[in-house]
Design an enzyme around this catalytic site. Sequence first.
Site, PDB file in Angstrom:
ATOM      1  N   LYS A 185      79.795  88.872  25.906  1.00  0.00           N
ATOM      2  CA  LYS A 185      80.627  88.732  24.694  1.00  0.00           C
ATOM      3  C   LYS A 185      80.423  89.923  23.758  1.00  0.00           C
ATOM      4  O   LYS A 185      81.386  90.517  23.277  1.00  0.00           O
ATOM      5  CB  LYS A 185      80.279  87.419  23.979  1.00  0.00           C
ATOM      6  CG  LYS A 185      80.527  86.174  24.809  1.00  0.00           C
ATOM      7  CD  LYS A 185      80.298  84.911  24.008  1.00  0.00           C
ATOM      8  CE  LYS A 185      78.835  84.719  23.631  1.00  0.00           C
ATOM      9  NZ  LYS A 185      77.964  84.517  24.802  1.00  0.00           N
TER      10      LYS A 185
ATOM     11  N   SER B 152      82.931  62.732  31.161  1.00  0.00           N
ATOM     12  CA  SER B 152      83.363  63.198  32.482  1.00  0.00           C
ATOM     13  C   SER B 152      82.516  62.650  33.620  1.00  0.00           C
ATOM     14  O   SER B 152      82.820  62.912  34.784  1.00  0.00           O
ATOM     15  CB  SER B 152      83.356  64.732  32.529  1.00  0.00           C
ATOM     16  OG  SER B 152      82.061  65.233  32.278  1.00  0.00           O
TER      17      SER B 152
ATOM     18  N   LYS C 123      82.531  73.891  36.370  1.00  0.00           N
ATOM     19  CA  LYS C 123      82.045  72.844  37.266  1.00  0.00           C
ATOM     20  C   LYS C 123      82.275  73.216  38.730  1.00  0.00           C
ATOM     21  O   LYS C 123      81.413  72.964  39.582  1.00  0.00           O
ATOM     22  CB  LYS C 123      82.736  71.524  36.930  1.00  0.00           C
ATOM     23  CG  LYS C 123      82.358  70.957  35.565  1.00  0.00           C
ATOM     24  CD  LYS C 123      83.177  69.727  35.204  1.00  0.00           C
ATOM     25  CE  LYS C 123      82.775  69.178  33.836  1.00  0.00           C
ATOM     26  NZ  LYS C 123      83.587  68.014  33.429  1.00  0.00           N
TER      27      LYS C 123
END
Length: 772
Positions: free
Chosen positions: A353, A670, A713
């Site tokens: 970043k 989730s 994921k």
Amino acid sequence: MNAEDVLIILPVTNAVLFPGVVLPIAVSGDAALAAAQEAVRTQRRVGLLLQTEAGAENLHGVGTAATIVRFITAPDGTHHLIAQGEERFTVLDYVSREPFLVARIETHKELVVLDSEIEARGHHLREKALEAVQLLPHAPGELVNAIRSIESISVLADMVASFMDLKSADKQEILATFDLKTRLDRVLSLLGRRIEVLKVSRQIDERTREAFDERQKEAVLRERLKQIQKELGDTDTSSAELEDLKQTLKDAGMPAEVEEQAQRELKRLERMGDSSAEYSMTRTYLDWLLAMPWSKVDPETVDIDAARAILNQDHYGLEKVKRRILEFLAVRKLNPEGRSPILCFVGPPGVGKTSLGQSIAKAIGLKFGRVSLGGVHDEAEIRGHRRTYIGSLPGNIAQALRKAGRRNPVLMLDEVDKLSASHQGDPFSALLEVLDPEQNNTFRDNYLAVPFDLSKVLFIGTANVLDSIPAPLRDRMEVIELTGYTEEEKLQIAKRYLLTRQLTANGLTPEKVEVSDQALRRVIVDYTREAGVRSLERQIGALLRNAAVGIASGNSHKVAIGPEEVARILGAARFESDVALHTSTPGVATGLAWTPAGGDILFIESSQVRGSGKLILTGQLGDVMKESAQAAVTWVKSQAGRLAIDPLSLDDSDLHIHVPAGAIPKDGPSAGVAIATSLASLLTQRTVRADVAMTGEISLRGVVMPVGGIKEKCVAAARAGIRTVILPARNRRDLEDIPESVRAKLEFVWAERIDDVLARALDDLPAQRAAA
């Protein structure tokens, strides 16, 4: 007793009248006003008694009988009287209390027997009283004449006590002292103390006046010295510095309001001496004011092809992010005067970043500045401290602009999500003005106290997560998400950037040390598990340092590092694929989780024990995850008949759901699908396939609902050796975000309902029959 033995009593506060003294008295309260008016009407004397609090019981027993000389009612409605004290009295008892106090008294005539001790004390008192008058700053001459003309020692003592600056309690004590010798000793003692105070006060005044005269003299001499030096063509150092400041002020190109403020401060500085306490503060303020880049602007050279080359050279992958940055630069080139959006790079640690911000600055040829906001909890760190505080400084924004030396740098606000509010203010609120293009053209730092135009600054924020950033601040920024790297991307980053950087850091060259692709891949798979590449760079550094020992000692001239050398240098593998081990028994399912450091796999374990139908949840689960577990249990119980589960067995047993790694907090919806699959596996005794992982939120109707973090994921699933991932059907739109190398390794199953998940995840036969 005669008629004079009964007096109207007038209570007074904060005043004590002595015999022989004329004193103005304020009248307050209905009873006191009625008493004064009656005394004036009947031309009777009044008895003045000191009152400490409201009520007759709080009146002193000794007072002064007095004649009212004059009664005055002021325009504002207040009442005053001028009373002349005549003689002391003692209250015997009260005859009446309404509408005012009337008391029987016993007067005390002053019978003075002059002996040598009393005459000596009287003479000494007169001298001390005259000395005290001389020490007063503005003593009236009549007072000196009055002290000298009083013949009665008793009257002299009462008058001195009356005009001394004493508390009412001390004056009352003197009034109540009937013995003249004792009274004289008390007055002399108090007068001696007041004289000492007056002497010290006069000494302080004289020193202050002398110091002021010295400063005035110094200022005059300094001005004369300047004129003499000017005639001789010579200037002192301070004058030369002031001339430099004036020239710098002319060249600064300040706005009119700021230049006016700087001129005022410069004039104040000219009038001050170098030794003045405010000189250094004013000089430091002027230095900051002149050092700010009020008019220094770098030209922007936006070349899209060059920018694309720089981004590709500095960063591997991140195609979506690079595309958005190029769009941003293209708009800036076509509309230079437009207000650019505030970019905010959000992603796990170590994904690049901060270096992206440096690449943007390099691509458009602007200065780069960085403001670290991690741990900042004081609003003054953003806006600065006011000059009234000792050691005050401008805020981090102003300091970064001064360091950059330009009004239009690329300014990176690092770790915005690590700010925190405290009793010293809310830094988030201070950033609202900084990052708002509609109002940051008049940003006012508390130290500088003048507006500074931030509209030309290109702000770029970084954060690991968005949850801790307040909504108003988040709304001012355009969020660009950076997800974790895949195994192939990490390999390319290691070969192109990390290895070269670590070779230079350890004094090595590619000719001396060669690291194979297989070695790098083993480090990636077996020794690191992260979204970024910081840990990978550390492990590569460890390999090269080991090689540096052999080269530095002369044992070898060139070192080749392969997979075998990795295990020897770094030790046993730290991570391994244990999915098959965890899912080899019924009741264990593999879920997929998102963390601030990227994706990860999550094991859900279920067990059934005798009990009363309770649900036990362990593993440090958050409220949302607990609710997902309850929803999953409810769905399994509602479908017990269809899943061939005995409902009676559920009523006579407790279900225990556990998520390992209990020291790590876990939350989110989730895991609902994985929990339902784990329970179905336990109650039907059908194991979950070892190469299957899943994610998704479950509803009570059995619908699989979409979740976030699909790319992270899936990357974690591929890294852990998973071959099949079950995802919510409504997350199909996220498929294009998953890297091609990950998609090639995984089979995707899109589930609308939990039945679709169970059909793909569970083995066809129960565990005992499958074993047979």
